[in-house]
Design an enzyme around this catalytic site. Structure first.
Site, PDB file in Angstrom:
ATOM      1  N   ASP A  67       0.890  -1.274  -0.173  1.00 40.07           N
ATOM      2  CA  ASP A  67       0.181  -0.172   0.112  1.00 40.07           C
ATOM      3  C   ASP A  67       0.925   1.451  -0.039  1.00 40.07           C
ATOM      4  O   ASP A  67       2.070   1.242   0.060  1.00 40.07           O
ATOM      5  CB  ASP A  67      -1.044  -0.042   1.118  1.00 40.07           C
ATOM      6  CG  ASP A  67      -0.203  -0.336   2.487  1.00 40.07           C
ATOM      7  OD1 ASP A  67       0.798  -0.586   2.651  1.00 40.07           O
ATOM      8  OD2 ASP A  67      -1.008  -0.662   3.588  1.00 40.07           O
ATOM      9  N   ASP A 136      -7.671  -3.049  14.600  1.00 36.74           N
ATOM     10  CA  ASP A 136      -8.940  -3.207  14.061  1.00 36.74           C
ATOM     11  C   ASP A 136      -9.157  -4.302  13.120  1.00 36.74           C
ATOM     12  O   ASP A 136     -10.262  -4.382  12.555  1.00 36.74           O
ATOM     13  CB  ASP A 136      -9.653  -1.892  13.750  1.00 36.74           C
ATOM     14  CG  ASP A 136      -8.863  -1.444  12.369  1.00 36.74           C
ATOM     15  OD1 ASP A 136      -7.987  -2.003  11.995  1.00 36.74           O
ATOM     16  OD2 ASP A 136      -9.145  -0.339  12.051  1.00 36.74           O
ATOM     17  N   HIS A 138      -7.304  -4.686  10.517  1.00 37.04           N
ATOM     18  CA  HIS A 138      -7.094  -4.306   8.975  1.00 37.04           C
ATOM     19  C   HIS A 138      -6.065  -5.015   8.472  1.00 37.04           C
ATOM     20  O   HIS A 138      -4.914  -5.055   8.945  1.00 37.04           O
ATOM     21  CB  HIS A 138      -7.045  -2.735   8.643  1.00 37.04           C
ATOM     22  CG  HIS A 138      -5.808  -1.996   9.086  1.00 37.04           C
ATOM     23  ND1 HIS A 138      -6.195  -0.898   9.882  1.00 37.04           N
ATOM     24  CD2 HIS A 138      -4.585  -2.331   8.769  1.00 37.04           C
ATOM     25  CE1 HIS A 138      -4.821  -0.520  10.285  1.00 37.04           C
ATOM     26  NE2 HIS A 138      -3.946  -1.118   9.411  1.00 37.04           N
ATOM     27  N   GLU A 143      -9.476  -1.366   5.502  1.00 33.42           N
ATOM     28  CA  GLU A 143      -9.977  -0.918   6.688  1.00 33.42           C
ATOM     29  C   GLU A 143     -11.615  -1.792   6.956  1.00 33.42           C
ATOM     30  O   GLU A 143     -11.983  -2.300   5.961  1.00 33.42           O
ATOM     31  CB  GLU A 143     -10.363   0.253   7.219  1.00 33.42           C
ATOM     32  CG  GLU A 143      -9.339   1.219   6.879  1.00 33.42           C
ATOM     33  CD  GLU A 143      -8.315   1.315   8.111  1.00 33.42           C
ATOM     34  OE1 GLU A 143      -8.611   0.540   9.020  1.00 33.42           O
ATOM     35  OE2 GLU A 143      -7.989   2.310   8.589  1.00 33.42           O
TER      36      GLU A 143
HETATM   37  C1  GLP Z   1      -0.348  -0.068   8.811  1.00 29.59           C
HETATM   38  C2  GLP Z   1      -0.107  -0.779   7.352  1.00 29.59           C
HETATM   39  C3  GLP Z   1      -0.244  -2.519   7.665  1.00 29.59           C
HETATM   40  C4  GLP Z   1       0.157  -2.979   9.013  1.00 29.59           C
HETATM   41  C5  GLP Z   1      -0.589  -2.066   9.922  1.00 29.59           C
HETATM   42  C6  GLP Z   1      -0.073  -2.772  11.431  1.00 29.59           C
HETATM   43  O1  GLP Z   1      -1.373   0.744   8.797  1.00 29.59           O
HETATM   44  N1  GLP Z   1      -0.775  -0.429   6.127  1.00 29.59           N
HETATM   45  O2  GLP Z   1       0.390  -2.940   6.577  1.00 29.59           O
HETATM   46  O3  GLP Z   1       0.015  -4.298   8.907  1.00 29.59           O
HETATM   47  O4  GLP Z   1      -0.452  -1.015   9.978  1.00 29.59           O
HETATM   48  O5  GLP Z   1       1.196  -2.070  11.727  1.00 29.59           O
HETATM   49  P1  GLP Z   1       2.176  -2.495  12.785  1.00 29.59           P
HETATM   50  O6  GLP Z   1       2.974  -3.496  12.181  1.00 29.59           O
HETATM   51  O7  GLP Z   1       3.229  -1.119  12.846  1.00 29.59           O
HETATM   52  O8  GLP Z   1       1.583  -2.628  14.039  1.00 29.59           O
END
Ligand code: GLP
Length: 261
Positions: A67, A136, A138, A143
């Site tokens: 993304d 959440d 995602h 989302e």
């Molecule tokens: C972001 C990214 C995701 C990621 C998520 C969790 O929003 N777009 O790809 O998996 O957050 O992030 P973290 O690994 O820092 O908890």
């Protein structure tokens, strides 16, 4: 879905790196799917270490990120294309041109999404996709409420995700873009092997829903239940709400040694 509960992040990094290592050994021109966020950082460090030790080469590999924020200039340090360069791709021998991301600066964002899908398909699809999970539930930036069949497209970030990610923008939530381009859940499901990493108690409910809850757009990661080859690497805190934790531990402990992840 194979759920692996490991004592710490160090072992998660090793098991994840073993999977990528084995893939590159049997298919040097493999297509990797890379995630940003903190969850895969230990894994990336381990891959950098193995590369520096001459154990693994990415020279023929390609990579696709999940993304990108919309509207961040190409040189912005929080743009995911730059984050992944700093964390992994500039530190191993993959060619910079072989690392792809959705174009969040495109004038026609719908066309940029379709173009990204085309580029992934032209590369032959993703062999191994690394994933994190949001609190959440995602996946990438899909989302809650995302179509379970979605493709790469524009999405609006929730306030929760913008607050979670403000740490990459000097703590300034208002600086976090409201929109992103993200691979869809349908796109992610086409990768041949999915390796999801989650650590910490903050992820425990999302992990429980993903592994043991009903498939629902309210918890986008539940879509992984439909994929034939998913490996979930967890620390004890992220696994703390799993109902079948003992079964997952027993299964891993008795896994045949010839069988990788
Ligand atoms: C972001 C990214 C995701 C990621 C998520 C969790 O929003 N777009 O790809 O998996 O957050 O992030 P973290 O690994 O820092 O908890």
């Amino acid at each position: 879905m194979e759920v692996v509960i490991l004592p710490d992040e160090r072992q998660i990094a090793e098991v994840g790196a073993d999977g990528i290592h084995a893939l590159l050994a049997r298919k040097p021109a493999a297509v990797l799917g890379l995630a940003t966020g903190s969850s895969p950082l230990g894994l990336y460090e381990e891959l950098v270490r193995r590369h520096a030790a001459g154990q693994v080469t990415f020279a023929a590999a390609q990579a696709f990120t999940l993304d990108e924020y919309v509207g961040l200039p190409a040189d912005h340090p929080a743009a995911y294309r730059n984050v992944i360069r700093r964390e992994l791709t500039d530190r191993v021998d993959i060619a910079d041109g072989a690392v792809h991301g959705p174009d969040g600066m495109a004038e026609d964002l719908a066309a940029a999404g379709a173009d990204y899908e085309r580029r992934i398909a032209e590369a032959g699809g993703v062999d191994l996709q690394i994933l994190g999970i949001g609190t959440d539930g995602h996946l990438a930036f899909n989302e809650p409420g995302s179509s379970l069949a979605s493709r790469t497209r524009l999405k609006t970030l929730t306030d929760q995700t913008r607050a979670d990610n403000a740490r990459f923008f000097d703590g300034d939530e208002s600086a976090v873009p409201r929109h992103c381009l993200t691979q869809g859940l349908g796109t992610i499901l086409e990768a041949r092997h999915l390796v999801l990493i989650a650590t910490g108690r903050g992820k425990a409910e999302a992990v429980h829903q993903m592994v043991e809850g009903a498939i629902s757009a309210m918890w986008p990661a539940t879509i992984l239940q439909l994929h034939p080859h998913v490996t979930v690497l967890l620390d004890p805190a992220a696994a703390s709400r799993l109902q079948l934790a003992e079964y997952y531990r027993t299964t891993w402990a008795h896994k045949p040694s010839w069988q990788g992840i």
